[in-house]
Design a protein around this motif. Structure first.
Motif, PDB file in Angstrom:
ATOM      1  N   ARG A  82       0.874  -1.182   0.000  1.00 19.44           N
ATOM      2  CA  ARG A  82       0.000   0.000   0.000  1.00 19.44           C
ATOM      3  C   ARG A  82       0.902   1.219   0.000  1.00 19.44           C
ATOM      4  NH1 ARG A  82      -4.847  -0.172  -1.641  1.00 19.44           N
ATOM      5  NH2 ARG A  82      -5.381   1.642  -0.439  1.00 19.44           N
ATOM      6  N   PHE A  83       0.526   2.235  -0.760  1.00 20.07           N
ATOM      7  CA  PHE A  83       1.289   3.476  -0.788  1.00 20.07           C
ATOM      8  C   PHE A  83       0.848   4.339   0.393  1.00 20.07           C
ATOM      9  CE2 PHE A  83       0.529   2.789  -5.544  1.00 20.07           C
ATOM     10  CZ  PHE A  83       1.584   1.903  -5.656  1.00 20.07           C
ATOM     11  N   PRO A  84       1.749   4.702   1.297  1.00 16.35           N
ATOM     12  CA  PRO A  84       1.359   5.495   2.476  1.00 16.35           C
ATOM     13  C   PRO A  84       1.230   6.984   2.129  1.00 16.35           C
ATOM     14  CG  PRO A  84       3.688   5.007   2.567  1.00 16.35           C
ATOM     15  CD  PRO A  84       3.158   4.325   1.341  1.00 16.35           C
ATOM     16  N   MET A  85       0.244   7.307   1.309  1.00 16.63           N
ATOM     17  CA  MET A  85       0.087   8.682   0.847  1.00 16.63           C
ATOM     18  C   MET A  85      -0.426   9.594   1.950  1.00 16.63           C
ATOM     19  SD  MET A  85      -1.196   8.394  -3.063  1.00 16.63           S
ATOM     20  CE  MET A  85      -2.410   7.103  -2.970  1.00 16.63           C
ATOM     21  N   LYS A  86      -0.003  10.843   1.886  1.00 17.24           N
ATOM     22  CA  LYS A  86      -0.474  11.846   2.829  1.00 17.24           C
ATOM     23  C   LYS A  86      -1.917  12.224   2.486  1.00 17.24           C
ATOM     24  CE  LYS A  86       3.853  14.078   4.048  1.00 17.24           C
ATOM     25  NZ  LYS A  86       4.566  15.357   4.130  1.00 17.24           N
ATOM     26  N   PRO A  87      -2.685  12.690   3.464  1.00 16.24           N
ATOM     27  CA  PRO A  87      -4.053  13.148   3.170  1.00 16.24           C
ATOM     28  C   PRO A  87      -4.027  14.240   2.100  1.00 16.24           C
ATOM     29  CG  PRO A  87      -3.701  13.019   5.531  1.00 16.24           C
ATOM     30  CD  PRO A  87      -2.364  12.792   4.886  1.00 16.24           C
ATOM     31  N   GLY A  88      -4.915  14.112   1.126  1.00 20.06           N
ATOM     32  CA  GLY A  88      -4.991  15.085   0.039  1.00 20.06           C
ATOM     33  C   GLY A  88      -4.079  14.784  -1.133  1.00 20.06           C
ATOM     34  N   HIS A  89      -3.133  13.845  -0.974  1.00 17.42           N
ATOM     35  CA  HIS A  89      -2.255  13.464  -2.075  1.00 17.42           C
ATOM     36  C   HIS A  89      -2.938  12.438  -2.968  1.00 17.42           C
ATOM     37  CE1 HIS A  89       2.088  14.732  -0.885  1.00 17.42           C
ATOM     38  NE2 HIS A  89       1.220  15.692  -0.630  1.00 17.42           N
ATOM     39  N   ARG A  90      -2.499  12.388  -4.217  1.00 14.82           N
ATOM     40  CA  ARG A  90      -2.988  11.382  -5.151  1.00 14.82           C
ATOM     41  C   ARG A  90      -1.827  10.905  -6.006  1.00 14.82           C
ATOM     42  NH1 ARG A  90      -3.955  13.919 -10.204  1.00 14.82           N
ATOM     43  NH2 ARG A  90      -3.697  16.155 -10.051  1.00 14.82           N
ATOM     44  N   LEU A  91      -2.007   9.780  -6.672  1.00 10.32           N
ATOM     45  CA  LEU A  91      -0.991   9.239  -7.561  1.00 10.32           C
ATOM     46  C   LEU A  91      -0.872  10.150  -8.775  1.00 10.32           C
ATOM     47  CD1 LEU A  91       0.894   6.822  -8.313  1.00 10.32           C
ATOM     48  CD2 LEU A  91      -1.076   5.816  -9.444  1.00 10.32           C
ATOM     49  N   LEU A  92       0.329  10.675  -9.037  1.00 11.87           N
ATOM     50  CA  LEU A  92       0.539  11.583 -10.157  1.00 11.87           C
ATOM     51  C   LEU A  92       1.195  10.895 -11.348  1.00 11.87           C
ATOM     52  CD1 LEU A  92       1.899  14.715  -8.236  1.00 11.87           C
ATOM     53  CD2 LEU A  92      -0.437  14.295  -9.030  1.00 11.87           C
ATOM     54  N   ASP A  93       2.143  10.009 -11.084  1.00 10.26           N
ATOM     55  CA  ASP A  93       2.898   9.396 -12.170  1.00 10.26           C
ATOM     56  C   ASP A  93       3.614   8.167 -11.634  1.00 10.26           C
ATOM     57  OD1 ASP A  93       4.004   9.030 -14.670  1.00 10.26           O
ATOM     58  OD2 ASP A  93       5.214  10.852 -14.638  1.00 10.26           O
ATOM     59  N   ALA A 112       4.904  -8.454  -8.901  1.00 12.56           N
ATOM     60  CA  ALA A 112       5.271  -9.834  -9.189  1.00 12.56           C
ATOM     61  C   ALA A 112       6.723 -10.030  -8.754  1.00 12.56           C
ATOM     62  CB  ALA A 112       5.105 -10.116 -10.670  1.00 12.56           C
ATOM     63  N   GLY A 113       7.181 -11.272  -8.751  1.00 11.22           N
ATOM     64  CA  GLY A 113       8.581 -11.525  -8.424  1.00 11.22           C
ATOM     65  C   GLY A 113       9.493 -10.788  -9.394  1.00 11.22           C
ATOM     66  N   ILE A 114      10.614 -10.310  -8.907  1.00 16.05           N
ATOM     67  CA  ILE A 114      11.621  -9.594  -9.696  1.00 16.05           C
ATOM     68  C   ILE A 114      10.978  -8.412 -10.435  1.00 16.05           C
ATOM     69  CG2 ILE A 114      13.596  -9.847 -11.250  1.00 16.05           C
ATOM     70  CD1 ILE A 114      13.565 -11.796  -8.831  1.00 16.05           C
ATOM     71  N   SER A 115      10.317  -7.543  -9.690  1.00 14.11           N
ATOM     72  CA  SER A 115       9.644  -6.373 -10.238  1.00 14.11           C
ATOM     73  C   SER A 115       9.835  -5.184  -9.321  1.00 14.11           C
ATOM     74  CB  SER A 115       8.149  -6.633 -10.409  1.00 14.11           C
ATOM     75  OG  SER A 115       7.925  -7.664 -11.333  1.00 14.11           O
ATOM     76  N   GLY A 116       9.560  -4.002  -9.849  1.00 14.99           N
ATOM     77  CA  GLY A 116       9.658  -2.809  -9.032  1.00 14.99           C
ATOM     78  C   GLY A 116       8.814  -1.686  -9.604  1.00 14.99           C
ATOM     79  N   ILE A 117       8.569  -0.686  -8.772  1.00 16.60           N
ATOM     80  CA  ILE A 117       7.789   0.470  -9.202  1.00 16.60           C
ATOM     81  C   ILE A 117       8.321   1.707  -8.488  1.00 16.60           C
ATOM     82  CG2 ILE A 117       5.973   0.181  -7.464  1.00 16.60           C
ATOM     83  CD1 ILE A 117       3.964   1.127  -9.621  1.00 16.60           C
ATOM     84  N   VAL A 118       8.317   2.816  -9.200  1.00 13.60           N
ATOM     85  CA  VAL A 118       8.632   4.127  -8.636  1.00 13.60           C
ATOM     86  C   VAL A 118       7.412   4.989  -8.903  1.00 13.60           C
ATOM     87  CG1 VAL A 118      10.197   6.103  -8.669  1.00 13.60           C
ATOM     88  CG2 VAL A 118      11.068   3.815  -9.224  1.00 13.60           C
ATOM     89  N   ILE A 119       6.825   5.577  -7.856  1.00 17.66           N
ATOM     90  CA  ILE A 119       5.629   6.389  -8.055  1.00 17.66           C
ATOM     91  C   ILE A 119       5.852   7.782  -7.481  1.00 17.66           C
ATOM     92  CG2 ILE A 119       4.112   4.371  -7.963  1.00 17.66           C
ATOM     93  CD1 ILE A 119       3.170   5.460  -5.227  1.00 17.66           C
ATOM     94  N   SER A 120       5.087   8.706  -8.019  1.00 13.93           N
ATOM     95  CA  SER A 120       5.080  10.078  -7.519  1.00 13.93           C
ATOM     96  C   SER A 120       3.673  10.392  -7.037  1.00 13.93           C
ATOM     97  CB  SER A 120       5.472  11.036  -8.654  1.00 13.93           C
ATOM     98  OG  SER A 120       5.285  12.374  -8.244  1.00 13.93           O
ATOM     99  N   THR A 121       3.585  10.934  -5.826  1.00 15.09           N
ATOM    100  CA  THR A 121       2.298  11.378  -5.312  1.00 15.09           C
ATOM    101  C   THR A 121       2.421  12.859  -4.938  1.00 15.09           C
ATOM    102  OG1 THR A 121       2.764  10.882  -2.984  1.00 15.09           O
ATOM    103  CG2 THR A 121       1.831   9.099  -4.330  1.00 15.09           C
TER     104      THR A 121
END
Length: 123
Positions: A82-93, A112-121
């Motif tokens: 789960r992304f621990p986003m701050k109140p009022g934040h949303r997924l941007l990219d 999945a196994g051997i995977s990764g993600i970088v997100i901006s909120t």
């Protein structure tokens, strides 16, 4: 960045074969660099460690208006986060490597196994 394999000396000083770049690796790095330009800009962002263990690691970069989350699953087993986003934040990219399934509410994902993600909120 172009998928060349490392070798021991003296093979590590060879000329780069112009037509031998790994197209998938080069495209991934272009996507990652574009993500960096779009999301980080000129902000000074503070590093914060996240959860880790059993082939899984996470960390965050926090700026004034946004947060960058990095999640890497190096194990063969899937990992739900789960992304621990701050109140009022949303997924941007986001940019991902491997197989990543975002939740319907975009508040988390399954790596999945051997995977990764970088997100901006942010706001």
């Amino acid at each position: 960045e172009l998928g060349m394999e490392g070798e021991r000396d003296p093979m590590n000083r060879q000329c780069f074969p112009k037509k031998a770049e790994d197209v998938d690796v080069a495209q991934f790095y272009r996507r990652l660099l574009n993500f960096h330009k779009r999301t980080m800009g000129k902000d000074v962002m503070e590093f914060r460690p996240g959860d880790c263990g059993d082939g899984y690691i996470s960390f965050f970069r926090e700026g004034d208006d946004n947060i960058i989350y990095v999640y890497i699953n190096a194990s063969p087993e899937p990992k739900t986060i789960r992304f621990p986003m701050k109140p009022g934040h949303r997924l941007l990219d986001f940019v991902n490597s491997g197989s990543v399934t975002l939740d319907e509410d975009f508040g988390g994902c399954t790596l999945a196994g051997i995977s990764g993600i970088v997100i901006s909120t942010g706001v």
